[in-house]
Design a protein around this motif. Structure first.
Motif, PDB file in Angstrom:
ATOM      1  N   VAL A   1      -8.709   1.509  -0.910  1.00 41.00           N
ATOM      2  CA  VAL A   1      -9.300   0.213  -1.025  1.00 41.00           C
ATOM      3  C   VAL A   1      -8.429  -0.920  -0.229  1.00 41.00           C
ATOM      4  N   LEU A   2      -7.204  -0.832  -0.568  1.00 40.52           N
ATOM      5  CA  LEU A   2      -6.269  -1.879  -0.122  1.00 40.52           C
ATOM      6  C   LEU A   2      -6.038  -1.625   1.644  1.00 40.52           C
TER       7      LEU A   2
ATOM      8  N   ASP B   1       0.887  -1.114   0.013  1.00 43.74           N
ATOM      9  CA  ASP B   1      -0.132  -0.011  -0.026  1.00 43.74           C
ATOM     10  C   ASP B   1       0.813   1.245  -0.048  1.00 43.74           C
TER      11      ASP B   1
ATOM     12  N   THR C   1      -7.000   2.805  -5.420  1.00 44.77           N
ATOM     13  CA  THR C   1      -6.620   1.555  -5.189  1.00 44.77           C
ATOM     14  C   THR C   1      -6.149   1.407  -3.872  1.00 44.77           C
TER      15      THR C   1
ATOM     16  N   SER D   1      -6.334   6.753 -10.001  1.00 46.80           N
ATOM     17  CA  SER D   1      -6.815   5.572  -9.847  1.00 46.80           C
ATOM     18  C   SER D   1      -5.851   4.668  -8.956  1.00 46.80           C
ATOM     19  N   ILE D   2      -4.481   4.900  -9.090  1.00 48.17           N
ATOM     20  CA  ILE D   2      -3.571   4.181  -8.179  1.00 48.17           C
ATOM     21  C   ILE D   2      -4.082   4.611  -6.623  1.00 48.17           C
TER      22      ILE D   2
ATOM     23  N   LEU E   1       1.926   1.696  -3.413  1.00 43.91           N
ATOM     24  CA  LEU E   1       0.897   2.265  -4.169  1.00 43.91           C
ATOM     25  C   LEU E   1       0.910   3.845  -4.043  1.00 43.91           C
TER      26      LEU E   1
END
Length: 114
Positions: free
Chosen positions: A100-101, A61, A97, A93-94, A64
């Motif tokens: 969410v992670l 994470d 993501t 977008s990253i 990211l």
């Protein structure tokens, strides 16, 4: 009429730069949050004894969020508005993501504590 279109384009570009700045600052802060939680989790696991997948997921994470931070920085630095939009979409977008992670990691941590 041309002045109005130029003003709309200028305001739209300013708004896009504003979004990139927000992604940049938030993702940089989230890298710090991930690293802090990894450290706290390691201390807690050392004291209690145990193994969890959450710290590995938090490390992913953090990467990211770092990628999102770097891409939003490039979006701020580029001169081409078309390239800026494309890079900013990737950064956004990253970033989503990564969020969410992070929620998934929180669920794992709560599940393992209880």
């Amino acid at each position: 009429m041309d002045t109005n279109n130029t003003h709309k384009t200028k305001c739209g570009l300013d708004l896009e730069e504003d979004v990139s700045i927000h992604i940049f600052t938030a993702s940089a802060a989230m890298v710090g949050v991930c690293l802090t939680v990894i450290g706290l989790l390691r201390v807690a696991l050392t004291i209690r004894g145990g193994v969890t997948l959450a710290d590995d997921m938090l490390a992913l994470d953090a990467f990211l969020f770092l990628a999102s931070c770097i891409l939003s920085y490039f979006a701020l630095r580029t001169r081409s508005s078309r390239r800026m939009h494309r890079v900013e979409r990737w950064a956004d977008s990253i970033f989503i993501t990564g969020l969410v992670l992070m929620v998934s990691v929180c669920a794992i941590i709560v599940y393992e504590i209880v």
